[in-house]
Design a protein around this motif. Sequence first.
Motif, PDB file in Angstrom:
ATOM      1  N   GLY A 261      -7.578  29.202  12.576  1.00  0.00           N
ATOM      2  CA  GLY A 261      -8.413  28.142  12.299  1.00  0.00           C
ATOM      3  C   GLY A 261      -9.988  28.379  12.343  1.00  0.00           C
ATOM      4  N   LYS A 262     -10.431  29.477  12.201  1.00  0.00           N
ATOM      5  CA  LYS A 262     -11.983  29.821  12.471  1.00  0.00           C
ATOM      6  C   LYS A 262     -12.531  29.626  11.224  1.00  0.00           C
ATOM      7  CE  LYS A 262     -10.933  34.182  13.194  1.00  0.00           C
ATOM      8  NZ  LYS A 262      -9.696  34.169  13.256  1.00  0.00           N
ATOM      9  N   THR A 263     -11.964  29.936  10.028  1.00  0.00           N
ATOM     10  CA  THR A 263     -12.747  29.715   8.784  1.00  0.00           C
ATOM     11  C   THR A 263     -12.702  28.295   8.401  1.00  0.00           C
ATOM     12  OG1 THR A 263     -12.380  32.109   8.087  1.00  0.00           O
ATOM     13  CG2 THR A 263     -12.734  30.149   6.245  1.00  0.00           C
ATOM     14  N   THR A 264     -11.575  27.591   8.729  1.00  0.00           N
ATOM     15  CA  THR A 264     -11.481  26.102   8.511  1.00  0.00           C
ATOM     16  C   THR A 264     -12.414  25.359   9.269  1.00  0.00           C
ATOM     17  OG1 THR A 264      -9.077  26.537   7.965  1.00  0.00           O
ATOM     18  CG2 THR A 264      -9.816  24.144   8.584  1.00  0.00           C
ATOM     19  N   THR A 265     -12.923  25.747  10.528  1.00  0.00           N
ATOM     20  CA  THR A 265     -13.900  25.080  11.338  1.00  0.00           C
ATOM     21  C   THR A 265     -15.150  25.187  10.502  1.00  0.00           C
ATOM     22  OG1 THR A 265     -12.549  25.452  13.197  1.00  0.00           O
ATOM     23  CG2 THR A 265     -14.572  25.034  13.543  1.00  0.00           C
ATOM     24  N   LEU A 266     -15.442  26.539  10.369  1.00  0.00           N
ATOM     25  CA  LEU A 266     -16.858  26.617   9.572  1.00  0.00           C
ATOM     26  C   LEU A 266     -16.764  26.050   8.434  1.00  0.00           C
ATOM     27  CD1 LEU A 266     -18.073  30.389  10.059  1.00  0.00           C
ATOM     28  CD2 LEU A 266     -18.040  28.528  11.684  1.00  0.00           C
ATOM     29  N   ARG A 267     -15.833  25.922   7.388  1.00  0.00           N
ATOM     30  CA  ARG A 267     -16.026  25.370   6.374  1.00  0.00           C
ATOM     31  C   ARG A 267     -16.267  23.577   6.446  1.00  0.00           C
ATOM     32  NH1 ARG A 267     -14.568  27.835   1.680  1.00  0.00           N
ATOM     33  NH2 ARG A 267     -13.722  25.995   0.958  1.00  0.00           N
ATOM     34  N   MET A 268     -15.482  23.234   7.390  1.00  0.00           N
ATOM     35  CA  MET A 268     -15.614  21.741   7.531  1.00  0.00           C
ATOM     36  C   MET A 268     -17.155  21.590   7.995  1.00  0.00           C
ATOM     37  SD  MET A 268     -12.605  19.933   9.481  1.00  0.00           S
ATOM     38  CE  MET A 268     -11.967  21.292  10.705  1.00  0.00           C
ATOM     39  N   ILE A 269     -17.699  22.259   8.943  1.00  0.00           N
ATOM     40  CA  ILE A 269     -19.305  22.086   9.293  1.00  0.00           C
ATOM     41  C   ILE A 269     -20.172  22.474   8.182  1.00  0.00           C
ATOM     42  CG2 ILE A 269     -21.086  23.144  10.829  1.00  0.00           C
ATOM     43  CD1 ILE A 269     -18.929  24.158  12.646  1.00  0.00           C
ATOM     44  N   ALA A 270     -19.823  23.344   7.341  1.00  0.00           N
ATOM     45  CA  ALA A 270     -20.686  23.458   6.161  1.00  0.00           C
ATOM     46  C   ALA A 270     -20.435  22.441   5.030  1.00  0.00           C
ATOM     47  CB  ALA A 270     -20.326  24.896   5.536  1.00  0.00           C
ATOM     48  N   GLY A 271     -19.405  21.505   5.158  1.00  0.00           N
ATOM     49  CA  GLY A 271     -19.432  20.783   4.086  1.00  0.00           C
ATOM     50  C   GLY A 271     -18.453  21.356   2.946  1.00  0.00           C
ATOM     51  N   LEU A 272     -17.627  22.467   3.035  1.00  0.00           N
ATOM     52  CA  LEU A 272     -16.800  23.016   2.136  1.00  0.00           C
ATOM     53  C   LEU A 272     -15.624  22.504   1.866  1.00  0.00           C
ATOM     54  CD1 LEU A 272     -18.289  26.578   2.324  1.00  0.00           C
ATOM     55  CD2 LEU A 272     -19.077  24.912   0.767  1.00  0.00           C
ATOM     56  N   GLU A 273     -15.066  21.930   3.001  1.00  0.00           N
ATOM     57  CA  GLU A 273     -13.899  21.374   3.178  1.00  0.00           C
ATOM     58  C   GLU A 273     -13.982  19.945   3.745  1.00  0.00           C
ATOM     59  OE1 GLU A 273     -10.655  21.578   2.343  1.00  0.00           O
ATOM     60  OE2 GLU A 273     -10.961  23.902   2.813  1.00  0.00           O
ATOM     61  N   THR A 274     -13.019  18.995   3.398  1.00  0.00           N
ATOM     62  CA  THR A 274     -13.358  17.589   4.125  1.00  0.00           C
ATOM     63  C   THR A 274     -12.899  17.596   5.543  1.00  0.00           C
ATOM     64  OG1 THR A 274     -11.187  16.886   3.152  1.00  0.00           O
ATOM     65  CG2 THR A 274     -13.065  16.513   1.993  1.00  0.00           C
ATOM     66  N   VAL A 275     -13.307  16.843   6.224  1.00  0.00           N
ATOM     67  CA  VAL A 275     -12.756  16.674   7.705  1.00  0.00           C
ATOM     68  C   VAL A 275     -11.905  15.716   7.817  1.00  0.00           C
ATOM     69  CG1 VAL A 275     -13.591  15.660   9.845  1.00  0.00           C
ATOM     70  CG2 VAL A 275     -15.035  17.314   8.520  1.00  0.00           C
ATOM     71  N   THR A 276     -10.621  15.816   8.384  1.00  0.00           N
ATOM     72  CA  THR A 276      -9.681  14.870   8.623  1.00  0.00           C
ATOM     73  C   THR A 276      -9.980  13.737   9.488  1.00  0.00           C
ATOM     74  OG1 THR A 276      -8.111  16.512   8.015  1.00  0.00           O
ATOM     75  CG2 THR A 276      -7.114  14.624   8.914  1.00  0.00           C
ATOM     76  N   SER A 277     -10.430  14.057  10.533  1.00  0.00           N
ATOM     77  CA  SER A 277     -10.940  13.122  11.472  1.00  0.00           C
ATOM     78  C   SER A 277     -11.914  13.932  12.538  1.00  0.00           C
ATOM     79  CB  SER A 277      -9.967  12.455  12.496  1.00  0.00           C
ATOM     80  OG  SER A 277      -8.985  13.280  13.084  1.00  0.00           O
ATOM     81  N   GLY A 278     -12.741  13.153  13.030  1.00  0.00           N
ATOM     82  CA  GLY A 278     -13.552  13.862  14.219  1.00  0.00           C
ATOM     83  C   GLY A 278     -15.036  13.890  13.646  1.00  0.00           C
ATOM     84  N   SER A 279     -15.927  14.468  14.522  1.00  0.00           N
ATOM     85  CA  SER A 279     -17.365  14.311  13.904  1.00  0.00           C
ATOM     86  C   SER A 279     -17.965  15.406  14.102  1.00  0.00           C
ATOM     87  CB  SER A 279     -17.955  13.282  14.953  1.00  0.00           C
ATOM     88  OG  SER A 279     -19.195  13.806  15.705  1.00  0.00           O
ATOM     89  N   VAL A 280     -19.213  15.766  13.419  1.00  0.00           N
ATOM     90  CA  VAL A 280     -19.927  17.071  13.258  1.00  0.00           C
ATOM     91  C   VAL A 280     -21.337  16.332  13.305  1.00  0.00           C
ATOM     92  CG1 VAL A 280     -20.688  19.073  11.801  1.00  0.00           C
ATOM     93  CG2 VAL A 280     -18.148  18.407  11.657  1.00  0.00           C
ATOM     94  N   ARG A 281     -22.037  16.884  14.364  1.00  0.00           N
ATOM     95  CA  ARG A 281     -23.479  16.323  14.310  1.00  0.00           C
ATOM     96  C   ARG A 281     -24.447  17.508  14.561  1.00  0.00           C
ATOM     97  NH1 ARG A 281     -24.113  13.327  19.346  1.00  0.00           N
ATOM     98  NH2 ARG A 281     -21.953  14.141  19.793  1.00  0.00           N
ATOM     99  N   ILE A 282     -25.513  17.577  13.761  1.00  0.00           N
ATOM    100  CA  ILE A 282     -26.716  18.518  14.213  1.00  0.00           C
ATOM    101  C   ILE A 282     -27.734  17.469  14.755  1.00  0.00           C
ATOM    102  CG2 ILE A 282     -28.435  19.550  12.858  1.00  0.00           C
ATOM    103  CD1 ILE A 282     -26.324  20.409  11.042  1.00  0.00           C
ATOM    104  N   GLY A 283     -28.186  17.991  15.908  1.00  0.00           N
ATOM    105  CA  GLY A 283     -28.985  16.815  16.866  1.00  0.00           C
ATOM    106  C   GLY A 283     -28.258  15.815  16.888  1.00  0.00           C
ATOM    107  N   ASP A 284     -28.973  14.432  16.405  1.00  0.00           N
ATOM    108  CA  ASP A 284     -28.228  13.138  16.717  1.00  0.00           C
ATOM    109  C   ASP A 284     -27.469  12.943  15.440  1.00  0.00           C
ATOM    110  OD1 ASP A 284     -29.162  13.146  19.389  1.00  0.00           O
ATOM    111  OD2 ASP A 284     -30.866  12.212  18.750  1.00  0.00           O
TER     112      ASP A 284
END
Length: 381
Positions: A64-87
């Motif tokens: 799941g490494k690439t999937t994780t990066l793609r969710m952070i980058a916005g290349l893949e939708t997030v099923t649930s959970g949160s990604v924060r840069i700073g606040d």
Amino acid sequence: MTITSTQPRSALDGTGGAAKSLTLTDLVKTYASRGRESVTAVKGINLAIEAGELVALLGPSGCGKTTTLRMIAGLETVTSGSVRIGDREISQLPAAKRGIGVGFESYALYPPMSIRDNLLYGLKARKVKGAENMVASISRRLEMDDLMELRPAGLSSGQKQRVALARALVRNPPVLLLDEPLSHLDASARQRVRRELKILQREFGYTTIVVTHDQVEALSLADRLAVMDAGVVQQFGTPDEVFDDPANLFVAQFVGEPQINTLRGVTRTDGGRVYVEIGSGAGRLATAATGVADGTRVTVGIRPQDAAIVTASESGIDCTIAYFEHLLEFGLATSTVAGIEEGIVVQTPPQDSYDPEQGVVVTAPPERVYLFDVDSGVRLR
Ligand SMILES: Nc1ncnc2c1ncn2[C@@H]1O[C@H](COP(=O)(O)OP(=O)(O)OP(=O)(O)O)[C@@H](O)[C@H]1O
Ligand SMILES: [Mg+2]
């Protein structure tokens, strides 16, 4: 020389501002496709990455490494959970608005343009001053000056990889995501580019995640390692923490070369200390465990680097040498233990030598004899 000599970094950085923390909370990705069973590739990841930190994401293929990066980058939708840069919550923002540099190999380049123009394109569009200098400096440091006038179609996979890396770096993003950025380079270029990448990352303070299969790469680059398996982060810590204090059997086996020895054993408490008996009448090793009941069946982990051959010890296992290899900087003695199938590999000093059939005693410092639950692999302490 620094790349930003003509411009402060905030001017080069389209999204503005210095390095920021990156926080993943309960991040989940389920791939659902019609007619096929859905796959939950990422099963609730929590990672708090500090501003300017470099984290290596390490784990087997498909974890799941690439999937994780793609969710952070916005290349893949997030099923649930949160990604924060700073606040700032970014998991619902379009990729282009996230301020993230991605060094994915497949990242598109414009075929009719030279590599130089490809690298300059985004910077010029944003009217970044000093763009030419920055591109020239990165090109030199990633050893790609000879590629700059070529078109993308003519590049080898190792060259494409350097271009993708350069393209991510010139954007000067607060967060940089790199998926196996050096995998196609030959060994010597790989080492040099790796060093340069680390220097650039330090200089600019990018908050960075690097995915790699390569342990040495992970250890040499990372401030902290996130070891992943089956969509879950198994341990997050400094290289020393992960190596010296593995959270479970998976991490112990995944990190470390040669691989850790794993043996079946049974605990025995004696004089307030927990020992572990290995094999039938072959002896016992003292451990540093305090919370393991007498008579517990365990998996014992001992790193070859921690094991030692001694003449006799109150904490030792009687073994027979099966095989001895002289390597350049050390030797590897593979020994068998009466009553169990698994052998013990011991890393020995370069001047030592052992013969097949030779009887020896193997020991290890108590705090380096790891005990794991036989079923779950969880570390017992
Ligand atoms: N678009 C997709 N649709 C369905 N399943 C997918 C998709 N992308 C990835 N997967 C599945 O999700 C899981 C994780 O894949 P991912 O590419 O994130 O692994 P990885 O850790 O990057 O592996 P590798 O080291 O081989 O690159 C795998 O089981 C994979 O088959
Ligand atoms: Mg991958």
